[in-house]
Design an enzyme around this catalytic site. Sequence first.
Site, PDB file in Angstrom:
ATOM      1  N   HIS A  19       1.310  -1.182   0.437  1.00 17.79           N
ATOM      2  CA  HIS A  19      -0.023   0.071   0.325  1.00 17.79           C
ATOM      3  C   HIS A  19       0.967   1.242  -0.067  1.00 17.79           C
ATOM      4  CE1 HIS A  19       0.953   0.604   3.996  1.00 17.79           C
ATOM      5  NE2 HIS A  19       0.344  -0.729   4.909  1.00 17.79           N
ATOM      6  N   HIS A  22       4.116   1.094   3.074  1.00 13.88           N
ATOM      7  CA  HIS A  22       5.074   0.577   2.407  1.00 13.88           C
ATOM      8  C   HIS A  22       5.541   1.576   0.807  1.00 13.88           C
ATOM      9  CE1 HIS A  22       2.636  -2.619   3.279  1.00 13.88           C
ATOM     10  NE2 HIS A  22       3.283  -2.209   4.421  1.00 13.88           N
ATOM     11  N   CYS A 127       2.128  -9.653  19.257  1.00 13.30           N
ATOM     12  CA  CYS A 127       1.270  -8.998  18.724  1.00 13.30           C
ATOM     13  C   CYS A 127       1.362  -9.260  17.292  1.00 13.30           C
ATOM     14  CB  CYS A 127       0.931  -7.451  18.563  1.00 13.30           C
ATOM     15  SG  CYS A 127       0.232  -7.331  17.402  1.00 13.30           S
ATOM     16  N   CYS A 130       2.198  -7.106  14.654  1.00 16.68           N
ATOM     17  CA  CYS A 130       3.707  -6.118  14.583  1.00 16.68           C
ATOM     18  C   CYS A 130       4.632  -7.138  14.800  1.00 16.68           C
ATOM     19  CB  CYS A 130       3.549  -5.855  15.861  1.00 16.68           C
ATOM     20  SG  CYS A 130       3.181  -4.544  16.142  1.00 16.68           S
ATOM     21  N   CYS A 144      -2.924  -4.278  20.691  1.00 23.42           N
ATOM     22  CA  CYS A 144      -2.107  -3.188  20.940  1.00 23.42           C
ATOM     23  C   CYS A 144      -2.614  -2.167  19.644  1.00 23.42           C
ATOM     24  CB  CYS A 144      -1.872  -3.917  19.059  1.00 23.42           C
ATOM     25  SG  CYS A 144      -0.790  -3.623  18.411  1.00 23.42           S
ATOM     26  N   HIS A 147      -2.875  -2.834  15.925  1.00 25.23           N
ATOM     27  CA  HIS A 147      -3.430  -3.481  15.665  1.00 25.23           C
ATOM     28  C   HIS A 147      -4.808  -3.506  16.283  1.00 25.23           C
ATOM     29  CE1 HIS A 147       0.422  -4.187  13.952  1.00 25.23           C
ATOM     30  NE2 HIS A 147       0.652  -3.927  12.505  1.00 25.23           N
ATOM     31  N   LYS A 296      -3.225   6.212  10.751  1.00 23.67           N
ATOM     32  CA  LYS A 296      -2.625   4.816   9.831  1.00 23.67           C
ATOM     33  C   LYS A 296      -3.161   4.255   8.551  1.00 23.67           C
ATOM     34  CE  LYS A 296       0.756   1.999  10.391  1.00 23.67           C
ATOM     35  NZ  LYS A 296       0.627   0.134  10.730  1.00 23.67           N
ATOM     36  N   LYS A 299      -4.445  -1.807   5.163  1.00 27.50           N
ATOM     37  CA  LYS A 299      -5.638  -2.538   4.299  1.00 27.50           C
ATOM     38  C   LYS A 299      -6.380  -2.254   6.086  1.00 27.50           C
ATOM     39  CE  LYS A 299      -5.879  -3.963   0.295  1.00 27.50           C
ATOM     40  NZ  LYS A 299      -4.842  -2.737   0.473  1.00 27.50           N
TER      41      LYS A 299
END
Length: 516
Positions: A19, A22, A127, A130, A144, A147, A296, A299
């Site tokens: 995405h 990255h 997690c 991560c 987390c 996430h 942030k 996806k």
Amino acid sequence: MSDYFYITTPIYYVNDVPHLGHAYTTVAADVLARFRRLQGRDVHFLTGTDEHGEKVLRTAEAKGLDPKAWTDQIVPRWKEVWAALDISYDDFIRTTEERHEGPVQKFVQELYDRDEVYLGAYEGLYCVGCEGFKSPDDLVDGRCPLHPNRDIEHVKEDNYFFRLSKYAQPLLDLWEKEPWRVMPDARRNEVIGKVRQGLEDLSISRVSFDWGVPIPWDDKHVIYVWIDALQNYITAVGYGRDEEMFERIWPADVHLVGKDILWFHTVIWQAMLMALDLPLPKTVFAHGFLQVGGEKMSKSTLTGISPHDLIGTFGVDGYRYYFMRDISFGLDGEFSWEAMRERYNSDLANDFGNLASRVTSMIARYLEGVIPAAPTDDELTEAERRLREVYRDALAEMEVAADAVSPHEMSKAVWTFVRKANSYVEEVAPWKLAKDEAQKRRLEVVLYSLAESLRLLALVLTPFIPRATAELWTRLGQDGTPSERTLERDGGWNLLEPGTRIEVGAPLFPRIDDVV
Ligand code: MSP
């Protein structure tokens, strides 16, 4: 010490396709790599994929595939995006390659032989998003913060541990003496603050699944994915397999990473290297997050936008330029279609694109498309001297900004020269000179200076907008592409051959009035 400029991106988890987040790291690395090549450096630019660990394993399982089959299928999708963005990497490493796995085992064995690793019992939180162990303090409402959609797992197993705790003081001493090892300053201070509270030994193996590199002396265990992944930076350049290459290229000049993975790259990676007395990377630079509407982009928060969507509208150059120019490298930044269109139209279509059209059209109209004789020193007026000064200063600023790992400041610096070239056109008004036969030579001097400005811009902007600059280079009658050239050879004035034919061509950056 190596002569190379060795720059890396993180290696990306292949649980999904890339995405914008990255691509942000990778484009920044590409801009820096291309700029160093212009400076005549031997560049080694590494990227790749992180293929082991639970995250990738579970994705493969969900697709009903063997993890290796899944990674083989998805890696080409990453390479496609990098090709679509003109990423000029020199090497792409996959952690499932033999050249990586063997040396990783060797590294871990060496840690074990030096008594840096011992067997212990781990009980704690993990997690999978991560791929990281968590303390209760890291969590927000038991989740987390990076996430929130994934459940935190409770892990209880016998693991091998790396004696990370003994490196707290050596790391603090290092960063005190050589602060540039972790950049920017604010992020280094955060890491230092946490390390001052002490470090615990780190679990570096897992037994509950087998998708990873086996611990060489105890193959019930696989190596923890981060311990495996971080080593890509050395295995790719020959560690444990080609000592001559390793000595030549390592240490890295810059590891570019996002702020979420700075801890792994500073504390864990640098301690691992210290444990084996290997040279440390010169700088780890952490950039911020790209956000959409304040969140942030990823996806899992459903705001993932594919780079292809934006390339379709703005082109590769528009894409690369926007992210490098609009967002201060190191800080979080907000993406929006409107801001992207605005930046494209004002800088690329107006400032740079119009300059190229105006100058080439005037040379076509007033000089029949042929480059005149270069001006002698006596023929230069104050206006041309100032133009040259602005170029020289912009280039110097660009070099300083490159050293500070700041593509944002680099592009800002070149733009002072783009704007100067535009204001020079207004100041000297070639259309007025063209009306007066007595001013013929003056007109030639002016248009030569402008053609040179375009050529120099094609050169210094090539790291940001490789396609338009290659096109302009050709229109200016130059061979090859500017990305094969160096500043030393091509970065001075009066290098355009008199008699060279130039072409006008279609606008390099047609204006974009609507975005989806
Ligand atoms: N596999 C590890 C890295 C191992 S390096 C030895 C990993 N992979 S990742 O695919 O999850 O993330 C890779 C990079 O993408 C990180 O630097 C991360 O910060 C970056 N980004 C992911 N989302 C991002 C944004 N929204 N914005 C900017 N960069 C972000 O972590």
